[in-house]
Motif scaffolding. Structure first.
Motif, PDB file in Angstrom:
ATOM      1  N   TYR A 104       0.719  -1.553  -0.242  1.00 38.95           N
ATOM      2  CA  TYR A 104       0.216   0.030  -0.180  1.00 38.95           C
ATOM      3  C   TYR A 104       0.747   1.155   0.379  1.00 38.95           C
ATOM      4  N   LEU A 105       2.158   0.897   0.772  1.00 34.33           N
ATOM      5  CA  LEU A 105       2.971   2.087   0.621  1.00 34.33           C
ATOM      6  C   LEU A 105       3.228   2.636  -0.330  1.00 34.33           C
ATOM      7  N   GLU A 106       3.779   1.607  -1.364  1.00 37.22           N
ATOM      8  CA  GLU A 106       4.766   1.702  -2.433  1.00 37.22           C
ATOM      9  C   GLU A 106       3.145   2.462  -3.858  1.00 37.22           C
ATOM     10  N   LYS A 107       1.975   2.763  -3.103  1.00 37.87           N
ATOM     11  CA  LYS A 107       1.573   2.999  -4.291  1.00 37.87           C
ATOM     12  C   LYS A 107       1.003   4.774  -3.709  1.00 37.87           C
ATOM     13  N   GLY A 108       0.761   5.037  -2.666  1.00 35.14           N
ATOM     14  CA  GLY A 108       0.554   6.719  -1.861  1.00 35.14           C
ATOM     15  C   GLY A 108       0.420   6.543  -0.808  1.00 35.14           C
ATOM     16  N   LYS A 109      -0.022   7.477   0.167  1.00 39.34           N
ATOM     17  CA  LYS A 109       0.170   7.611   1.055  1.00 39.34           C
ATOM     18  C   LYS A 109      -1.016   6.790   1.917  1.00 39.34           C
ATOM     19  N   VAL A 110      -0.393   6.895   3.579  1.00 36.31           N
ATOM     20  CA  VAL A 110      -1.094   5.572   4.469  1.00 36.31           C
ATOM     21  C   VAL A 110      -0.869   6.201   5.513  1.00 36.31           C
ATOM     22  N   CYS A 111      -2.352   6.572   6.107  1.00 39.29           N
ATOM     23  CA  CYS A 111      -2.417   7.016   8.089  1.00 39.29           C
ATOM     24  C   CYS A 111      -2.386   6.057   8.734  1.00 39.29           C
ATOM     25  N   PHE A 112      -1.537   5.909   9.691  1.00 37.33           N
ATOM     26  CA  PHE A 112      -1.743   4.862  10.494  1.00 37.33           C
ATOM     27  C   PHE A 112      -1.899   5.549  11.962  1.00 37.33           C
ATOM     28  N   PHE A 113      -3.093   4.886  12.605  1.00 36.70           N
ATOM     29  CA  PHE A 113      -3.782   5.563  13.466  1.00 36.70           C
ATOM     30  C   PHE A 113      -4.532   4.467  14.516  1.00 36.70           C
ATOM     31  N   GLY A 114      -4.960   5.049  15.647  1.00 35.09           N
ATOM     32  CA  GLY A 114      -4.501   4.295  17.244  1.00 35.09           C
ATOM     33  C   GLY A 114      -3.473   3.342  17.737  1.00 35.09           C
ATOM     34  N   ASN A 115      -4.466   3.185  19.104  1.00 32.10           N
ATOM     35  CA  ASN A 115      -3.505   2.912  20.077  1.00 32.10           C
ATOM     36  C   ASN A 115      -1.952   1.753  19.168  1.00 32.10           C
ATOM     37  N   GLY A 116      -2.587   1.485  18.804  1.00 31.22           N
ATOM     38  CA  GLY A 116      -1.648   0.626  17.880  1.00 31.22           C
ATOM     39  C   GLY A 116      -0.072   1.170  17.006  1.00 31.22           C
ATOM     40  N   ALA A 117      -0.608   1.933  16.287  1.00 29.26           N
ATOM     41  CA  ALA A 117      -0.045   3.031  15.595  1.00 29.26           C
ATOM     42  C   ALA A 117       1.314   3.495  16.465  1.00 29.26           C
ATOM     43  N   ALA A 118       1.842   3.643  17.266  1.00 27.22           N
ATOM     44  CA  ALA A 118       2.784   4.505  17.968  1.00 27.22           C
ATOM     45  C   ALA A 118       3.720   3.949  18.146  1.00 27.22           C
ATOM     46  N   LYS A 119       3.870   2.410  18.217  1.00 29.19           N
ATOM     47  CA  LYS A 119       4.841   1.385  18.094  1.00 29.19           C
ATOM     48  C   LYS A 119       5.128   1.057  16.847  1.00 29.19           C
ATOM     49  N   CYS A 120       4.718   1.397  15.374  1.00 27.42           N
ATOM     50  CA  CYS A 120       5.061   0.910  14.426  1.00 27.42           C
ATOM     51  C   CYS A 120       5.914   2.112  13.970  1.00 27.42           C
ATOM     52  N   ARG A 121       6.133   3.109  14.559  1.00 29.19           N
ATOM     53  CA  ARG A 121       6.984   4.521  14.016  1.00 29.19           C
ATOM     54  C   ARG A 121       7.982   3.812  13.818  1.00 29.19           C
ATOM     55  N   GLU A 122       9.180   3.634  14.298  1.00 28.80           N
ATOM     56  CA  GLU A 122      10.150   2.714  14.074  1.00 28.80           C
ATOM     57  C   GLU A 122      10.767   2.137  12.816  1.00 28.80           C
ATOM     58  N   VAL A 123       9.592   0.870  12.636  1.00 29.74           N
ATOM     59  CA  VAL A 123       9.241  -0.122  12.014  1.00 29.74           C
ATOM     60  C   VAL A 123       8.809   0.297  10.866  1.00 29.74           C
ATOM     61  N   ILE A 124       7.894   1.271  10.530  1.00 27.75           N
ATOM     62  CA  ILE A 124       7.164   1.629   9.293  1.00 27.75           C
ATOM     63  C   ILE A 124       8.050   3.051   8.817  1.00 27.75           C
ATOM     64  N   THR A 125       8.833   2.767   8.151  1.00 28.28           N
ATOM     65  CA  THR A 125      10.115   4.111   8.013  1.00 28.28           C
ATOM     66  C   THR A 125       9.873   5.142   6.587  1.00 28.28           C
ATOM     67  N   SER A 126       8.522   4.235   5.542  1.00 30.95           N
ATOM     68  CA  SER A 126       8.044   5.195   3.544  1.00 30.95           C
ATOM     69  C   SER A 126       8.310   6.208   4.519  1.00 30.95           C
ATOM     70  N   PRO A 127       8.281   7.209   3.581  1.00 29.59           N
ATOM     71  CA  PRO A 127       8.317   8.485   3.165  1.00 29.59           C
ATOM     72  C   PRO A 127       6.589   8.637   2.804  1.00 29.59           C
TER      73      PRO A 127
END
Length: 231
Positions: A155-178
């Motif tokens: 999904y990230l290869e095709k465009g912007k993706v917004c991540f949110f909810g109480n599971g998103a914070a811990k993914c910041r360092e793992v999901i590094t796509s611009p």
């Protein structure tokens, strides 16, 4: 004219909202930790008092169906079922991740140039997630995910993706796509259930009050464990 009581207790937030034809008649939420047993009954009583004061009659109760915490969902569903039995009205269930998506869409002004990934925390790098577009159409069904750099790469290869909810914070360092964006402070709130519950009411999408059960995060964790074994 429909009058619907909306109850959200899937996370540590306790939230109640009363609506009629899209108008918010009452809304109250607590972010002070898991206090559903103490607060939910009080909030519901206040909402019903507001309903009576304005001359409305309750037509349905909507409750968050999970995924979410066992205790929170049990309390919310128990109260919702009791009201439905007592008033003789239908029960509506609303998926927790959709409630999160409604909040994120509001925050992003319904921007159509991105997808919206709602995440609920499970444990470690595990989340329960679903992906929606700006019209709240499901792009990817709800799934139990173990998050790494490639989990949402397609999904990230095709465009912007917004991540949110109480599971998103811990993914910041793992999901590094611009193309990855993280929205803070998105909670499942009863007020964001309103467009979903009113749509469900108009389409007569009701649950069997006697047999309805929400989806608990512990069931999701069992799915994760099973997938690890099979994988």
């Amino acid at each position: 004219m429909s009058c619907i009581l909306n109850i959200e207790t899937s996370t540590s937030v306790c939230s109640v909202a009363l609506s009629s034809e899209g108008e918010v008649l009452f809304e109250k939420s607590s972010f002070e930790g898991p206090s559903h047993a103490a607060l939910l009954g009080v909030y519901v009583e206040e909402a019903l008092g507001e309903m009576k004061k304005n001359g409305f009659c309750l037509d349905a109760v909507a409750v968050s169906s999970g995924p979410g915490s066992y205790t929170g969902l049990r309390i919310g569903v128990s109260v919702a079922k009791g009201l439905c039995f007592g008033y003789g009205i239908p029960l509506i269930s609303i998926h927790t991740l959709e409630v999160l998506a409604v909040a994120a869409l509001k925050e992003q002004d319904n921007a159509a140039d991105r997808l919206y990934c709602a995440m609920l925390d499970a444990r470690r790098m595990e989340v329960y997630a679903a992906i929606y577009d700006a019209s709240l159409k499901t792009v990817r069904e709800t799934s139990a995910d173990i998050v790494d750099a490639d989990t949402y790469a397609a999904y990230l290869e095709k465009g912007k993706v917004c991540f949110f909810g109480n599971g998103a914070a811990k993914c910041r360092e793992v999901i590094t796509s611009p193309n990855a964006f993280f929205i803070d402070n998105i909670h499942p709130l009863a007020v964001n259930m309103i467009p979903l519950s009113e749509k469900a009411f108009a389409e007569s999408q009701f649950e069997d009050v006697a047999y309805f059960e929400p989806f608990y995060l512990k069931e999701f964790q069992a799915t994760i464990a099973k997938n690890k074994v099979l994988g």
